[in-house]
Design a protein around this motif. Structure first.
Motif, PDB file in Angstrom:
ATOM      1  N   GLY A 184     -38.907 -61.453  46.804  1.00  0.00           N
ATOM      2  CA  GLY A 184     -38.756 -62.670  46.014  1.00  0.00           C
ATOM      3  C   GLY A 184     -39.504 -63.842  46.619  1.00  0.00           C
ATOM      4  O   GLY A 184     -40.243 -64.547  45.921  1.00  0.00           O
ATOM      5  N   VAL A 185     -39.343 -64.044  47.929  1.00  0.00           N
ATOM      6  CA  VAL A 185     -40.042 -65.152  48.605  1.00  0.00           C
ATOM      7  C   VAL A 185     -41.548 -64.920  48.587  1.00  0.00           C
ATOM      8  O   VAL A 185     -42.336 -65.842  48.291  1.00  0.00           O
ATOM      9  CB  VAL A 185     -39.531 -65.302  50.054  1.00  0.00           C
ATOM     10  N   GLY A 186     -41.972 -63.688  48.885  1.00  0.00           N
ATOM     11  CA  GLY A 186     -43.403 -63.379  48.908  1.00  0.00           C
ATOM     12  C   GLY A 186     -44.058 -63.553  47.544  1.00  0.00           C
ATOM     13  O   GLY A 186     -45.127 -64.173  47.433  1.00  0.00           O
ATOM     14  N   MET A 187     -43.422 -63.021  46.487  1.00  0.00           N
ATOM     15  CA  MET A 187     -43.988 -63.142  45.139  1.00  0.00           C
ATOM     16  C   MET A 187     -44.007 -64.599  44.682  1.00  0.00           C
ATOM     17  O   MET A 187     -44.984 -65.051  44.066  1.00  0.00           O
ATOM     18  CB  MET A 187     -43.177 -62.300  44.166  1.00  0.00           C
ATOM     19  N   THR A 188     -42.935 -65.345  44.965  1.00  0.00           N
ATOM     20  CA  THR A 188     -42.891 -66.750  44.554  1.00  0.00           C
ATOM     21  C   THR A 188     -44.015 -67.547  45.211  1.00  0.00           C
ATOM     22  O   THR A 188     -44.737 -68.296  44.549  1.00  0.00           O
ATOM     23  CB  THR A 188     -41.527 -67.380  44.907  1.00  0.00           C
ATOM     24  N   GLY A 193     -48.822 -70.255  44.525  1.00  0.00           N
ATOM     25  CA  GLY A 193     -50.074 -70.693  45.147  1.00  0.00           C
ATOM     26  C   GLY A 193     -51.283 -70.414  44.271  1.00  0.00           C
ATOM     27  O   GLY A 193     -52.176 -71.264  44.127  1.00  0.00           O
ATOM     28  N   ILE A 194     -51.309 -69.228  43.657  1.00  0.00           N
ATOM     29  CA  ILE A 194     -52.433 -68.882  42.798  1.00  0.00           C
ATOM     30  C   ILE A 194     -52.482 -69.786  41.573  1.00  0.00           C
ATOM     31  O   ILE A 194     -53.542 -70.293  41.192  1.00  0.00           O
ATOM     32  CB  ILE A 194     -52.332 -67.399  42.370  1.00  0.00           C
ATOM     33  N   GLN A 195     -51.316 -70.023  40.957  1.00  0.00           N
ATOM     34  CA  GLN A 195     -51.281 -70.845  39.748  1.00  0.00           C
ATOM     35  C   GLN A 195     -51.633 -72.301  40.015  1.00  0.00           C
ATOM     36  O   GLN A 195     -52.264 -72.962  39.195  1.00  0.00           O
ATOM     37  CB  GLN A 195     -49.893 -70.757  39.105  1.00  0.00           C
ATOM     38  N   GLU A 196     -51.245 -72.819  41.181  1.00  0.00           N
ATOM     39  CA  GLU A 196     -51.489 -74.220  41.488  1.00  0.00           C
ATOM     40  C   GLU A 196     -52.824 -74.439  42.194  1.00  0.00           C
ATOM     41  O   GLU A 196     -53.254 -75.586  42.355  1.00  0.00           O
ATOM     42  CB  GLU A 196     -50.367 -74.760  42.386  1.00  0.00           C
ATOM     43  N   GLY A 197     -53.496 -73.343  42.602  1.00  0.00           N
ATOM     44  CA  GLY A 197     -54.698 -73.468  43.416  1.00  0.00           C
ATOM     45  C   GLY A 197     -55.768 -74.340  42.797  1.00  0.00           C
ATOM     46  O   GLY A 197     -56.290 -75.272  43.440  1.00  0.00           O
ATOM     47  N   ASN A 198     -56.115 -74.076  41.541  1.00  0.00           N
ATOM     48  CA  ASN A 198     -57.186 -74.829  40.902  1.00  0.00           C
ATOM     49  C   ASN A 198     -56.789 -76.293  40.712  1.00  0.00           C
ATOM     50  O   ASN A 198     -57.598 -77.198  40.910  1.00  0.00           O
ATOM     51  CB  ASN A 198     -57.537 -74.187  39.557  1.00  0.00           C
ATOM     52  N   ALA A 199     -55.518 -76.532  40.337  1.00  0.00           N
ATOM     53  CA  ALA A 199     -55.056 -77.902  40.119  1.00  0.00           C
ATOM     54  C   ALA A 199     -55.090 -78.710  41.418  1.00  0.00           C
ATOM     55  O   ALA A 199     -55.320 -79.919  41.405  1.00  0.00           O
ATOM     56  CB  ALA A 199     -53.641 -77.893  39.534  1.00  0.00           C
ATOM     57  N   LEU A 205     -53.145 -76.508  52.105  1.00  0.00           N
ATOM     58  CA  LEU A 205     -51.734 -76.198  51.862  1.00  0.00           C
ATOM     59  C   LEU A 205     -51.585 -75.018  50.900  1.00  0.00           C
ATOM     60  O   LEU A 205     -50.715 -74.152  51.089  1.00  0.00           O
ATOM     61  CB  LEU A 205     -51.019 -77.430  51.302  1.00  0.00           C
ATOM     62  N   ILE A 206     -52.458 -74.961  49.896  1.00  0.00           N
ATOM     63  CA  ILE A 206     -52.413 -73.848  48.931  1.00  0.00           C
ATOM     64  C   ILE A 206     -52.749 -72.539  49.633  1.00  0.00           C
ATOM     65  O   ILE A 206     -52.080 -71.512  49.441  1.00  0.00           O
ATOM     66  CB  ILE A 206     -53.403 -74.108  47.768  1.00  0.00           C
ATOM     67  N   TRP A 207     -53.773 -72.563  50.486  1.00  0.00           N
ATOM     68  CA  TRP A 207     -54.151 -71.332  51.198  1.00  0.00           C
ATOM     69  C   TRP A 207     -53.048 -70.903  52.172  1.00  0.00           C
ATOM     70  O   TRP A 207     -52.807 -69.699  52.357  1.00  0.00           O
ATOM     71  CB  TRP A 207     -55.474 -71.529  51.932  1.00  0.00           C
ATOM     72  N   LEU A 208     -52.380 -71.880  52.797  1.00  0.00           N
ATOM     73  CA  LEU A 208     -51.243 -71.550  53.666  1.00  0.00           C
ATOM     74  C   LEU A 208     -50.120 -70.893  52.868  1.00  0.00           C
ATOM     75  O   LEU A 208     -49.499 -69.928  53.311  1.00  0.00           O
ATOM     76  CB  LEU A 208     -50.721 -72.807  54.358  1.00  0.00           C
ATOM     77  N   LEU A 209     -49.877 -71.417  51.672  1.00  0.00           N
ATOM     78  CA  LEU A 209     -48.822 -70.868  50.820  1.00  0.00           C
ATOM     79  C   LEU A 209     -49.156 -69.441  50.398  1.00  0.00           C
ATOM     80  O   LEU A 209     -48.306 -68.539  50.451  1.00  0.00           O
ATOM     81  CB  LEU A 209     -48.643 -71.768  49.596  1.00  0.00           C
ATOM     82  N   ILE A 210     -50.413 -69.217  49.977  1.00  0.00           N
ATOM     83  CA  ILE A 210     -50.840 -67.871  49.579  1.00  0.00           C
ATOM     84  C   ILE A 210     -50.761 -66.920  50.777  1.00  0.00           C
ATOM     85  O   ILE A 210     -50.285 -65.780  50.657  1.00  0.00           O
ATOM     86  CB  ILE A 210     -52.267 -67.916  48.997  1.00  0.00           C
ATOM     87  N   GLY A 211     -51.223 -67.390  51.952  1.00  0.00           N
ATOM     88  CA  GLY A 211     -51.152 -66.562  53.160  1.00  0.00           C
ATOM     89  C   GLY A 211     -49.724 -66.213  53.530  1.00  0.00           C
ATOM     90  O   GLY A 211     -49.416 -65.067  53.890  1.00  0.00           O
ATOM     91  N   GLY A 213     -47.213 -66.012  51.457  1.00  0.00           N
ATOM     92  CA  GLY A 213     -46.754 -65.034  50.483  1.00  0.00           C
ATOM     93  C   GLY A 213     -47.240 -63.633  50.805  1.00  0.00           C
ATOM     94  O   GLY A 213     -46.479 -62.655  50.716  1.00  0.00           O
ATOM     95  N   LEU A 214     -48.512 -63.519  51.204  1.00  0.00           N
ATOM     96  CA  LEU A 214     -49.061 -62.205  51.553  1.00  0.00           C
ATOM     97  C   LEU A 214     -48.373 -61.631  52.786  1.00  0.00           C
ATOM     98  O   LEU A 214     -48.084 -60.423  52.843  1.00  0.00           O
ATOM     99  CB  LEU A 214     -50.569 -62.322  51.793  1.00  0.00           C
ATOM    100  N   VAL A 215     -48.090 -62.479  53.785  1.00  0.00           N
ATOM    101  CA  VAL A 215     -47.379 -62.009  54.982  1.00  0.00           C
ATOM    102  C   VAL A 215     -45.995 -61.485  54.607  1.00  0.00           C
ATOM    103  O   VAL A 215     -45.555 -60.433  55.079  1.00  0.00           O
ATOM    104  CB  VAL A 215     -47.281 -63.146  56.026  1.00  0.00           C
ATOM    105  N   MET A 216     -45.278 -62.227  53.745  1.00  0.00           N
ATOM    106  CA  MET A 216     -43.950 -61.793  53.305  1.00  0.00           C
ATOM    107  C   MET A 216     -44.027 -60.447  52.568  1.00  0.00           C
ATOM    108  O   MET A 216     -43.164 -59.577  52.743  1.00  0.00           O
ATOM    109  CB  MET A 216     -43.316 -62.847  52.393  1.00  0.00           C
ATOM    110  N   LEU A 217     -45.073 -60.264  51.767  1.00  0.00           N
ATOM    111  CA  LEU A 217     -45.205 -59.005  51.030  1.00  0.00           C
ATOM    112  C   LEU A 217     -45.572 -57.848  51.956  1.00  0.00           C
ATOM    113  O   LEU A 217     -45.128 -56.714  51.749  1.00  0.00           O
ATOM    114  CB  LEU A 217     -46.245 -59.164  49.920  1.00  0.00           C
ATOM    115  N   VAL A 218     -46.371 -58.124  53.008  1.00  0.00           N
ATOM    116  CA  VAL A 218     -46.665 -57.085  54.005  1.00  0.00           C
ATOM    117  C   VAL A 218     -45.378 -56.689  54.723  1.00  0.00           C
ATOM    118  O   VAL A 218     -45.104 -55.496  54.936  1.00  0.00           O
ATOM    119  CB  VAL A 218     -47.729 -57.589  55.007  1.00  0.00           C
ATOM    120  N   LEU A 219     -44.566 -57.696  55.091  1.00  0.00           N
ATOM    121  CA  LEU A 219     -43.275 -57.398  55.724  1.00  0.00           C
ATOM    122  C   LEU A 219     -42.366 -56.625  54.772  1.00  0.00           C
ATOM    123  O   LEU A 219     -41.610 -55.742  55.194  1.00  0.00           O
ATOM    124  CB  LEU A 219     -42.590 -58.693  56.159  1.00  0.00           C
TER     125      LEU A 219
END
Length: 462
Positions: A184-188, A193-199, A205-211, A213-219
């Motif tokens: 849940g945390v990783g997907m959120t 991050g992906i949806q807000e990236g362009n805006a 901060l967006i790249w940190l958020l995406i990173g 999320g990816l770390v949480m999904l790897v875990l």
């Protein structure tokens, strides 16, 4: 209703902006909130169906979705509308995996293709009809009715489901709470991050958020691999070669279908100066062909090797998108768009149902919900990635063609007639961006071409 509501808002955004006195960045969240609360819970809601019965969870989700649709239509502020759309997404997440799970558990593998054909036809048709229906409702009744129209449909569907959908046996499941939190945390974090990236101009901060999320999904994946009890996602599902490849293929479909819409509608409305309804009708042959052909193709696909029909579909769909890119000039004949749209519709009919049937063919009955949750999550994440990537690419191509100082391009941007001196550069930028979904579909083509016969695909332990 679920898939229709992913695309129906696109043509209503300018009307919502004007009526609720808001800006583009706020109105984009009318769609983003729905996508976020739809994508994140899918892994969990699939398991809920296994535990408490897919019919029961489907009915709960349908009730939430229908009530939230009425809430959307009665919203008097942008904040209330975004909250209602978030609730609508939760209802959609509860419903979606149950539809595949009921089909998987009701029909034997050798008859599942015809059932999935109807399912895929409705899915493809709804995704494509959304902008058409949205344009008609906004032009005739107002933006509120794109949501209120769900209410009578939801009530009828609830009654029919109570009457006709069987109450299937449930399996005792222990919920993997650590897996629920990590996923849940990783997907959120990833989806937000992906949806807000362009805006946010892809800030650190967006790249940190995406990173994060990816770390949480790897875990999460590591946790699932080490889970000796009952993991949220049984990784044994991926021992089935066709299930793994089908997940890759459906992610590319989600990304490509979402990505093609934005440049196509900006071209038709800004370059060709068509109304929202007229521009949506250009793609009517795509929707009609998908709806008509999908049930027949689904029925015949059962008798053919798994790779044949979807490989043809991906090849035709990629060719169609390349053709759209070639046609996106200021003076192209609109009639050719109708022809290519019909071919794209046939291609979609060759993809949606056969992919779903192949993905679920070897799934154990007790893991039907888990498999459906994984499959639908993959598709939804693909859609979010496609949406983010095409927005960024359009902005980049506009800048490369000397239009970087213009208004930002994004969903909900109102586009009036373009100054004549920039029409060529604008249409060229959109045509170049349209190559992205075509290339993405080639990945799906490669995945589908590697399907093997059902007897050869590794069996999932039961």
């Amino acid at each position: 209703m679920i898939l229709l509501d992913m695309t129906i808002v696109a043509v209503a955004n300018p009307a919502i902006m004007a009526d609720l006195h808001t800006d583009i960045s706020s109105v984009i969240w009318v769609t983003s909130a729905y996508l976020l609360t739809y994508a994140v819970p899918l892994l969990v809601t699939g398991r809920l169906g296994d535990r408490f019965g897919p019919k029961n969870i489907y009915l709960i989700g349908l009730a939430i979705f229908t009530g939230a649709s009425l809430w959307c239509g009665l919203s008097g502020s942008i904040g209330m509308l975004i909250a209602a759309r978030a609730a609508q997404g939760v209802g959609a997440a509860l419903m979606t995996p149950q539809t595949m799970a009921v089909i998987t558990r009701t029909f034997p593998p050798d008859r599942r293709g015809a059932a999935m054909g109807l399912w895929g036809g409705v899915a493809g048709l709804a995704t494509l009809v959304g902008p058409i229906l949205g344009g008609v409702l906004v032009d005739s009744l107002g933006w509120e009715w794109i949501f209120i129209v769900n209410v009578p449909v939801g009530i009828i569907a609830f009654g029919l489901a109570v009457w006709l959908v069987p109450a299937l046996p449930t399996s005792e499941h222990r919920f993997d709470l650590v897996g629920v939190v990590l996923s849940g945390v990783g997907m959120t974090a990833l989806v937000f991050g992906i949806q807000e990236g362009n805006a946010q101009d892809w800030s650190p901060l967006i790249w940190l958020l995406i990173g994060f999320g990816l770390v949480m999904l790897v875990l999460f994946v590591r946790n699932q691999a080490r889970n000796t009890g009952e993991p949220l996602v049984p990784l044994s599902l991926f021992r089935d070669r066709n299930f793994s490849l089908a997940n890759i293929a459906i992610a590319t479909m989600g990304a490509a279908v979402t990505a093609q819409m934005l440049p196509a509608y900006f071209y038709l409305q800004a370059v060709r100066e068509l109304s929202p309804t007229s521009s949506a009708l250009v793609f009517a042959p795509m929707a009609i062909t998908t709806g008509v052909a999908a049930p027949f193709i689904g029925r015949f696909s059962d008798r053919l090797p798994p790779r044949l029909v979807p490989t043809v579909g991906f090849a035709l769909f990629a060719a169609s998108i390349f053709a759209f890119a070639g046609l996106m000039r200021p003076d192209s004949e609109i009639g050719w768009f109708l022809v290519v749209a019909a071919v794209a519709g046939f291609a979609n009919a060759c993809i949606w149902a056969p992919l779903a049937s192949t993905a679920t063919h070897n799934l154990p009955v007790a893991q039907a919900g888990a498999g459906a949750g994984v499959y639908n999550t993959t598709r939804q994440v693909g859609s979010v990635l496609g949406s983010a990537a095409i927005s960024a690419l359009i902005a980049a191509r506009l800048a490369a063609n000397g239009l970087g100082g213009g208004a930002p391009i994004g969903e909900g941007t109102a586009t009036g007639p373009l100054p004549p001196q920039i029409v060529d550069e604008f249409s060229t930028s959109l045509a170049q961006a349209m190559l992205l979904p075509a290339v993405i579909l080639l990945v799906g083509l490669a995945a589908a071409a590697m399907f093997v016969g059902h007897g050869e695909s590794a069996k999932v332990p039961r």
